[in-house]
Design a protein around this motif. Structure first.
Motif: not given
Lengths: 273, 195
Positions: B101-119
């Motif tokens: 999934m992270l390979i197929r949807f790099p934007d989504a995975y990046s957003s997920k990590l961004e959200k976690e890092l922001d928190y």
């Protein structure tokens, strides 16, 4: 019970009580309040205990006035309220009630202080987890192509030859008119000749229609696959519960099988849109 | 004789270090060399530096036990949030479905990590940095990560490209390997270990 409070300016009587509604965190205690009739502000104090190693919580205040629930506006509250409130003794919240309450005589007021885990501040903007837009070209294209093939097939199946055959030679047809039937010795009858043409059109039409249905099925399948992939991606990346579930099942019953038991074996496919 | 012994010891140490590096698969090393990990490392170094500075100051000042405890807890809770991100990345690399999934949807995975890092960053700002400034009366403010976060986030997509490029090798990663080279190496250290 802290009884009637009179405001000097408005001569309003209010019955106040404070109720610390414990959440599942259960770490609020010793809730008390004081009403300052001059400033018309309520000072709520409470103790907030740690939960395990966690020291910070999200504190909110809710009120019930004469049985009607009210959430104080954010601007009316100050002090130890909101996100990231540290555990400690005698935390204080000051509520400028005039911003939220229209004073009425003998109003009864209940205040609830709740504590929850801290939550990240939501950031404005687009969906934090954008997924690619579904590709609708293939399903729509398949729908149009499939629909066209079906229409063409149906047209063939109802060609002039087919209609003529049905009306002239097919006694099972509703449009059959026996007066048009010709009989002529050993030579192929008109119906035989018509039959060949009509069959050719009918078979061709059936084939076209079936191909059309097949194309639509492929288009729908493509669309469903895309939705499944998207759901998988969300589930996989967000770590939430699967929205796609395939559960094998086996049930044993004895109702419909005389003298024995019958089993049902299969797969249950669930997709929550 | 002494020199010979010293040379031997240095030689052994160097060999040991080289041998340790050799244990890291090429693909993992390339992954750890991406901005995501290098800048993440910078983030944790800043947090460590802040803790060390506070500890140094608290040895000279007479802060209350309670305040010391509060700052320590705020750091540890923040560290836990950041470390959870690393563990999440490790689990995603080990999980076949997440990898796909992270390979197929790099934007989504990046957003997920961004959200976690922001928190995690918000938690660090709202707790550790706030407490350290309060207790020290603003003498130490704690180092911010703000300008590093966008670089880390940008690095996610490059990291995903590396994962995609070395798919076959990544499939062979195991828990112990990632725990050692990814989690242990980049995690925020315990309060007691920061001297």
């Amino acid at each position: 019970m802290k009884n009637l409070i009179s405001t000097l300016l408005f001569l309003v009587l209010m019955v106040l009580s404070v109720d610390a509604q414990e959440t599942n965190l259960g770490n609020i205690s010793n809730v008390d309040w004081q009403y300052d009739s001059l400033s018309k502000k309520i000072t709520i104090s409470y103790d907030l205990a740690r939960v395990g190693a966690e020291r910070y919580f999200r504190i909110s205040v809710d009120a019930v006035i004469d049985g009607q629930p009210l959430t104080p506006s954010t601007s009316a509250l100050e002090g130890d309220v909101g996100n990231y409130i540290r555990s400690g003794l005698s935390n204080k919240i000051i509520w400028d009630v005039t911003q939220d309450i229209l004073f009425t005589q003998n109003a009864s007021l209940q205040i609830k202080v709740t504590s929850k885990s801290v939550q990240p501040t939501p950031t404005p903007g687009p969906d934090p987890m954008p997924l690619p837009e579904p590709n609708l070209f293939i399903p729509i294209g398949a729908g149009v192509l499939g629909g066209g093939l079906i229409v063409a097939g149906l047209g063939n199946m109802n060609s002039d030859d087919v209609k003529e055959y049905e009306s002239s030679c097919d006694p099972n047809s509703s449009s059959f008119n026996s007066s048009f039937v010709e009989v002529s010795g050993n030579a192929p009858s008109t119906c035989d000749l018509l039959y060949d043409e009509a069959k050719k059109d009918h078979d061709g039409g059936t084939t076209l229609s079936m191909i059309g249905v097949g194309v639509i099925v492929v288009g729908v399948g493509w669309f469903i696959k895309q939705k499944i992939d998207e759901a998988s991606a969300i589930d996989g990346l967000r770590g939430g519960d699967d929205r796609i579930k395939v559960d094998p099942f086996y049930t044993v019953g004895s109702v419909f099988w005389p003298g024995g038991q019958i089993g049902n074996l299969g797969l249950k496919f669930t997709y929550n849109f | 004789m002494k020199n010979l012994l010293l040379t031997f010891i240095i030689g052994c140490t160097s060999y040991s270090v080289l041998a340790q590096d050799a244990n890291i698969p090429n693909s993992l090393q390339k992954l750890l060399d991406t901005d995501f990990f290098t800048q993440y490392d910078e983030i944790r170094q800043r947090a460590h530096t802040s803790v060390k500075a506070f500890k140094k100051l608290s040895a000279e000042e007479n802060y209350s036990e309670e305040d010391l405890e509060i700052v320590k807890d705020a750091y540890m809770a923040s560290a836990e949030k950041f470390n959870a991100i690393l563990v999440g990345v490790k689990n995603d690399l080990l999980n076949k479905r997440s990898r796909k999934m992270l390979i197929r949807f790099p934007d989504a995975y990046s957003s997920k990590l961004e959200k976690e890092l922001d928190y995690a960053n918000e938690y660090y700002e709202q707790t550790f940095r706030k407490e350290i400034a309060r207790v020290t009366n603003g003498e130490i403010l704690g180092l911010s990560f703000m300008e590093l976060l966008p670089v880390v986030i940008k690095g996610v997509k490059i990291a995903i490209q590396v994962i995609n490029k070395f798919k076959a090798e990544v499939r062979k990663y195991n828990d112990a390997m990632l725990q050692q080279h990814l989690v242990e190496k980049y995690k925020f250290q315990e309060w007691e270990k920061l001297l």
